[in-house]
Design a protein around this motif. Structure first.
Motif, PDB file in Angstrom:
ATOM      1  N   GLU A  70     -80.792 -74.697 -10.852  1.00 26.25           N
ATOM      2  CA  GLU A  70     -81.686 -73.569 -10.636  1.00 26.25           C
ATOM      3  C   GLU A  70     -81.590 -72.583 -11.799  1.00 26.25           C
ATOM      4  O   GLU A  70     -80.509 -72.228 -12.250  1.00 26.25           O
ATOM      5  N   GLY A  71     -82.733 -72.181 -12.297  1.00 28.76           N
ATOM      6  CA  GLY A  71     -82.768 -71.232 -13.404  1.00 28.76           C
ATOM      7  C   GLY A  71     -82.886 -71.873 -14.768  1.00 28.76           C
ATOM      8  O   GLY A  71     -83.174 -71.189 -15.752  1.00 28.76           O
ATOM      9  N   ASP A  72     -82.679 -73.194 -14.858  1.00 26.82           N
ATOM     10  CA  ASP A  72     -82.767 -73.864 -16.160  1.00 26.82           C
ATOM     11  C   ASP A  72     -84.158 -73.760 -16.760  1.00 26.82           C
ATOM     12  O   ASP A  72     -84.311 -73.598 -17.974  1.00 26.82           O
ATOM     13  N   SER A  73     -85.178 -73.873 -15.924  1.00 32.69           N
ATOM     14  CA  SER A  73     -86.542 -73.843 -16.438  1.00 32.69           C
ATOM     15  C   SER A  73     -86.868 -72.489 -17.057  1.00 32.69           C
ATOM     16  O   SER A  73     -87.564 -72.417 -18.078  1.00 32.69           O
ATOM     17  N   VAL A  74     -86.339 -71.405 -16.476  1.00 30.60           N
ATOM     18  CA  VAL A  74     -86.589 -70.063 -17.012  1.00 30.60           C
ATOM     19  C   VAL A  74     -85.922 -69.900 -18.374  1.00 30.60           C
ATOM     20  O   VAL A  74     -86.551 -69.448 -19.343  1.00 30.60           O
ATOM     21  N   VAL A  75     -84.656 -70.267 -18.464  1.00 32.94           N
ATOM     22  CA  VAL A  75     -83.931 -70.120 -19.731  1.00 32.94           C
ATOM     23  C   VAL A  75     -84.511 -71.036 -20.798  1.00 32.94           C
ATOM     24  O   VAL A  75     -84.687 -70.631 -21.959  1.00 32.94           O
ATOM     25  N   ALA A  76     -84.829 -72.284 -20.426  1.00 34.63           N
ATOM     26  CA  ALA A  76     -85.409 -73.217 -21.393  1.00 34.63           C
ATOM     27  C   ALA A  76     -86.753 -72.707 -21.905  1.00 34.63           C
ATOM     28  O   ALA A  76     -87.049 -72.805 -23.104  1.00 34.63           O
ATOM     29  N   ALA A  77     -87.556 -72.140 -21.001  1.00 31.29           N
ATOM     30  CA  ALA A  77     -88.851 -71.590 -21.421  1.00 31.29           C
ATOM     31  C   ALA A  77     -88.656 -70.421 -22.380  1.00 31.29           C
ATOM     32  O   ALA A  77     -89.400 -70.272 -23.362  1.00 31.29           O
ATOM     33  N   ALA A  78     -87.647 -69.583 -22.130  1.00 26.20           N
ATOM     34  CA  ALA A  78     -87.364 -68.460 -23.026  1.00 26.20           C
ATOM     35  C   ALA A  78     -86.979 -68.952 -24.418  1.00 26.20           C
ATOM     36  O   ALA A  78     -87.439 -68.413 -25.439  1.00 26.20           O
ATOM     37  N   TYR A  79     -86.136 -69.966 -24.472  1.00 24.95           N
ATOM     38  CA  TYR A  79     -85.768 -70.555 -25.762  1.00 24.95           C
ATOM     39  C   TYR A  79     -86.999 -71.056 -26.507  1.00 24.95           C
ATOM     40  O   TYR A  79     -87.183 -70.789 -27.703  1.00 24.95           O
ATOM     41  N   LEU A  80     -87.851 -71.802 -25.812  1.00 20.18           N
ATOM     42  CA  LEU A  80     -89.022 -72.400 -26.461  1.00 20.18           C
ATOM     43  C   LEU A  80     -89.994 -71.334 -26.953  1.00 20.18           C
ATOM     44  O   LEU A  80     -90.589 -71.467 -28.027  1.00 20.18           O
TER      45      LEU A  80
ATOM     46  N   GLU B 211     -92.988 -74.227 -15.702  1.00 18.21           N
ATOM     47  CA  GLU B 211     -92.408 -73.438 -14.631  1.00 18.21           C
ATOM     48  C   GLU B 211     -91.480 -72.366 -15.204  1.00 18.21           C
ATOM     49  O   GLU B 211     -90.757 -72.612 -16.169  1.00 18.21           O
ATOM     50  N   GLY B 212     -91.504 -71.188 -14.584  1.00 21.17           N
ATOM     51  CA  GLY B 212     -90.615 -70.110 -15.000  1.00 21.17           C
ATOM     52  C   GLY B 212     -91.069 -69.372 -16.234  1.00 21.17           C
ATOM     53  O   GLY B 212     -90.295 -68.602 -16.821  1.00 21.17           O
ATOM     54  N   LEU B 213     -92.315 -69.552 -16.644  1.00 15.30           N
ATOM     55  CA  LEU B 213     -92.792 -68.938 -17.879  1.00 15.30           C
ATOM     56  C   LEU B 213     -92.804 -67.412 -17.793  1.00 15.30           C
ATOM     57  O   LEU B 213     -92.374 -66.722 -18.719  1.00 15.30           O
ATOM     58  N   GLY B 214     -93.312 -66.881 -16.692  1.00 17.80           N
ATOM     59  CA  GLY B 214     -93.360 -65.425 -16.541  1.00 17.80           C
ATOM     60  C   GLY B 214     -91.972 -64.807 -16.517  1.00 17.80           C
ATOM     61  O   GLY B 214     -91.707 -63.796 -17.175  1.00 17.80           O
ATOM     62  N   GLN B 215     -91.057 -65.447 -15.765  1.00 21.38           N
ATOM     63  CA  GLN B 215     -89.682 -64.947 -15.718  1.00 21.38           C
ATOM     64  C   GLN B 215     -89.017 -65.044 -17.088  1.00 21.38           C
ATOM     65  O   GLN B 215     -88.158 -64.222 -17.435  1.00 21.38           O
ATOM     66  N   ALA B 216     -89.414 -66.038 -17.869  1.00 21.31           N
ATOM     67  CA  ALA B 216     -88.867 -66.170 -19.219  1.00 21.31           C
ATOM     68  C   ALA B 216     -89.268 -64.984 -20.091  1.00 21.31           C
ATOM     69  O   ALA B 216     -88.468 -64.483 -20.889  1.00 21.31           O
ATOM     70  N   CYS B 217     -90.511 -64.522 -19.937  1.00 31.27           N
ATOM     71  CA  CYS B 217     -90.955 -63.348 -20.683  1.00 31.27           C
ATOM     72  C   CYS B 217     -90.148 -62.115 -20.279  1.00 31.27           C
ATOM     73  O   CYS B 217     -89.766 -61.299 -21.125  1.00 31.27           O
ATOM     74  N   SER B 218     -89.903 -61.977 -18.974  1.00 30.58           N
ATOM     75  CA  SER B 218     -89.080 -60.853 -18.508  1.00 30.58           C
ATOM     76  C   SER B 218     -87.659 -60.963 -19.045  1.00 30.58           C
ATOM     77  O   SER B 218     -87.041 -59.952 -19.420  1.00 30.58           O
ATOM     78  N   LEU B 219     -87.129 -62.178 -19.108  1.00 24.65           N
ATOM     79  CA  LEU B 219     -85.783 -62.398 -19.623  1.00 24.65           C
ATOM     80  C   LEU B 219     -85.669 -62.007 -21.092  1.00 24.65           C
ATOM     81  O   LEU B 219     -84.697 -61.362 -21.512  1.00 24.65           O
ATOM     82  N   ILE B 220     -86.667 -62.376 -21.883  1.00 20.03           N
ATOM     83  CA  ILE B 220     -86.648 -62.073 -23.316  1.00 20.03           C
ATOM     84  C   ILE B 220     -86.609 -60.572 -23.555  1.00 20.03           C
ATOM     85  O   ILE B 220     -85.998 -60.092 -24.521  1.00 20.03           O
TER      86      ILE B 220
END
Length: 623
Positions: free
Chosen positions: A243-253, A266-275
């Motif tokens: 759980e959470g891998d898709s968010v972190v991976a999307a942030a990296y990409l 998946e998790g693209l929006g949360q990745a933007c918030s994470l960045i």
């Protein structure tokens, strides 16, 4: 000519085939009777040819590609014919319509004969192994576009793509269940791509000594730069990932791929918030487990590169502006800023800009991350949103509308929302003037006046797709509905879908939304360019609406054009439409190619057969 009589003269959308396409179909017919037959009988299973000299070598790569596509669409492409069409100068090969033909043997032929391929579409080829995919892609260094959706693509295939397909701009790995989100990181090059094998696969000229991160030189070895990907589609990948891998991976990409404009993950929006977060230490566990640099370092490097690019742009602009100012020196006074400073708002402001991503098309965004997406990606033109009903409030509606106003060039919006359409109205009104495509899924219906306001606000729509829940109680007339002497029109509309969910145990939907008839009249009479129409399980009588529109009752819009005159495909499932009305449509719509009347309770089997006989060129479905 006799050969023209034996083949269809229209494509799958009903458009008349060009003379060029008809000639290619004639070649395909001759190919089946002569070349493919001879090859399959005498050579195909007995020899393995690296190249085949034949008549198709004389055709340009573009014509061979078009011939292959036509045969695929018509389900006339055989294994022998495909072998003959694999010519060295072929630039594009799309086999998603016939995945059963894609075998390991065929991939060997592709790798040997078509090493100049720019576009390869292998979606749905589930019988291929990751090893076969890797070996094939290893021989296709010129690829710009690759689709492996629904294939057994795994991390080893992505590594091959990252190392060998160095010019790739579009990659689709959707529905690849063997592929984890973290397995996509090699696309970012640098320390994310295996340096041990990459140097043996590529010449030194393609290695980038400057790809190491300036703040972690001991960790980032001089290896490959990131792929020039503009489009990455990776939805529904992986099985049972943490759980959470898709968010972190999307942030990296997002940080690693600087040219990325389109992404579905998946998790693209949360990745933007994470960045946007200051502290990224919560992602350190992921970086240690995957053996990659920390996300904080990657973000810092991306910011450094962005600042360098902006400084270069600032210096270039400054030189041009100074030349312009020297020519107009008399107009410049000491108490005013230079023309460059006045244009950019100050000398050092560019060096302090926030991170900006180049994304234009995003899918997988949630409402809680929309603000972050707005700040990071101000140039978005297409967005797909999922909104939780509990997130809606008066204040939330206002913020939602303000977020949409941020996207000045928004062209396409898709929203999955289980609440009232009125909650979305402010946002749609804010973005409506620029929208060309609008999709609404799961909304609760019953507000005709709100729907008319949406139509009025989005007057430039070419496509409108609404999938809604029918009203629970009967609505004869909206209490706030007013008589409108100038109802809205969608003069550019080409595609319209209005579909309601239903219980399968019901023979027909309940007629609970009678005022919807007014909206339907506006849409049908005011959309003269309509080509695809789907009206399914409507909670109101449709037959009356269609008759009013066809009989020329144009009071709702005053449109002088012929309603439904250009429609090609019609879906009227689970409605009260009658055979008489359908025949009227068939007489009116000369371009009509298909009609779906499944579960229309006013039509019997005998009536359906009579309807089919009225026009043999129209495919009429009834079950």
């Amino acid at each position: 000519m006799e050969w023209m009589k034996s083949c269809r003269t229209t494509d799958e959308d009903g458009a008349v085939l060009s003379l060029r396409q008809l000639c290619l179909l004639n070649i395909g017919d001759n190919m089946k009777e002569v070349w493919a037959k001879d090859y399959s009988q005498n050579y195909m299973d007995h020899y393995s040819f690296r190249h085949i000299m034949g008549p198709f070598n004389l055709l340009t790569g573009e014509l061979v590609e078009e011939l292959t596509s036509l045969l695929c669409i018509r389900k006339q492409l055989s294994r022998a014919a495909l072998h003959l069409l694999l010519v060295p100068h072929l630039k594009g090969l799309s086999l998603d319509r016939c995945p059963s033909l894609v075998t390991s043997s065929l991939c060997e032929h592709i790798a040997a004969r078509c090493q100049g391929l720019l576009r390869l579409q292998l979606s749905g080829a589930q019988q291929l192994s990751p090893k076969v995919l890797s070996e094939t892609l290893h021989c296709l260094p010129a690829l710009r576009s690759l689709s492996l959706a629904g294939t057994p693509c795994d991390k080893s295939v992505i590594n091959t793509v990252a190392q060998c397909c160095r010019l790739l701009q579009h990659l689709d790995v959707s529905r690849c269940l063997l592929l984890s989100p973290a397995a996509l990181l090699p696309l970012g090059g640098g320390a994310f791509c295996s340096s041990s094998s990459s140097s043996s696969l590529l010449p030194e000229s393609q290695l980038s000594p400057s790809s190491s991160l300036s703040h972690s030189s001991s960790t980032f070895s001089p290896v490959l730069p990131p792929l020039p990907l503009c489009s990455l589609l990776a939805q529904d990948i992986g099985l049972g990932e943490q759980e959470g891998d898709s968010v972190v991976a999307a942030a990296y990409l997002l940080l690693l791929l600087p040219l990325l404009e389109r992404i579905a993950m998946e998790g693209l929006g949360q990745a933007c918030s994470l960045i946007e977060q200051k502290d990224l230490s919560q992602t350190d566990e992921f970086s240690v487990r995957e053996g990659v640099p920390r996300l904080e370092e990657v973000r810092r490097e991306r910011m450094h590169k962005q600042d360098s690019w902006m400084k270069k742009r600032m210096n270039l602009t400054s030189d041009k502006e100074q030349d312009h100012c020297s020519e107009n020196e008399e107009a410049v006074t000491d108490d005013k800023p230079s023309c460059f400073q006045s244009q950019l708002g100050g000398g050092d402001s560019l060096c302090q800009l926030d991170l900006i991503l180049q994304l234009k098309d995003v899918k997988g965004i949630t409402c809680d991350s929309l603000k972050s997406v707005c700040r990071l990606c101000p140039g978005i033109s297409s967005i797909s949103l999922h909104i939780n009903r509990l997130e809606q409030s008066a204040e939330g509606n206002k913020e939602f509308a303000e977020a949409f106003q941020t996207f000045s060039g928004l062209k396409s919006v898709s929203v999955n929302f289980s609440g009232q359409l009125s909650h979305l109205l402010p946002a749609l009104q804010a973005a409506g003037s620029s929208l060309i495509s609008l999709t609404l899924e799961g909304i609760q219906s019953g507000q005709s006046n709100i729907l008319l306001q949406v139509i009025r606000s989005c007057s430039r729509l070419r496509d409108l797709y609404i999938y809604a829940e029918p009203p629970i109680s009967i609505i004869h007339h909206d209490p706030d509905e007013e008589d409108d002497q100038n109802p809205p029109q969608l003069a550019d509309l080409r595609g319209l879908t209005l579909s309601f969910s239903y219980e399968h145990i019901q023979m027909k939907p309940a007629m609970t939304w009678m005022s919807l008839m007014r909206v339907l009249k506006c849409l049908l009479a005011g959309s003269p360019l309509l080509e695809k129409l789907s009206l399914a399980s409507l909670p109101c009588p449709l037959n009356t609406v269609l008759n009013d529109v066809l009989d020329g009752q144009r009071d709702p819009t005053g449109s002088p054009t012929v309603p439904l005159g250009k429609v090609r495909h019609i879906d009227l499932q689970r409605t009260d439409v009658t055979v008489k009305t359908v025949k009227h449509i068939m007489e009116r719509s000369k371009r009509l190619k298909s009609v779906d009347l499944s579960s229309c309770w006013e039509i019997s089997h005998k009536m359906w057969q009579e309807c089919k006989k009225s026009r043999h060129d129209v495919d009429v479905v009834w079950v």
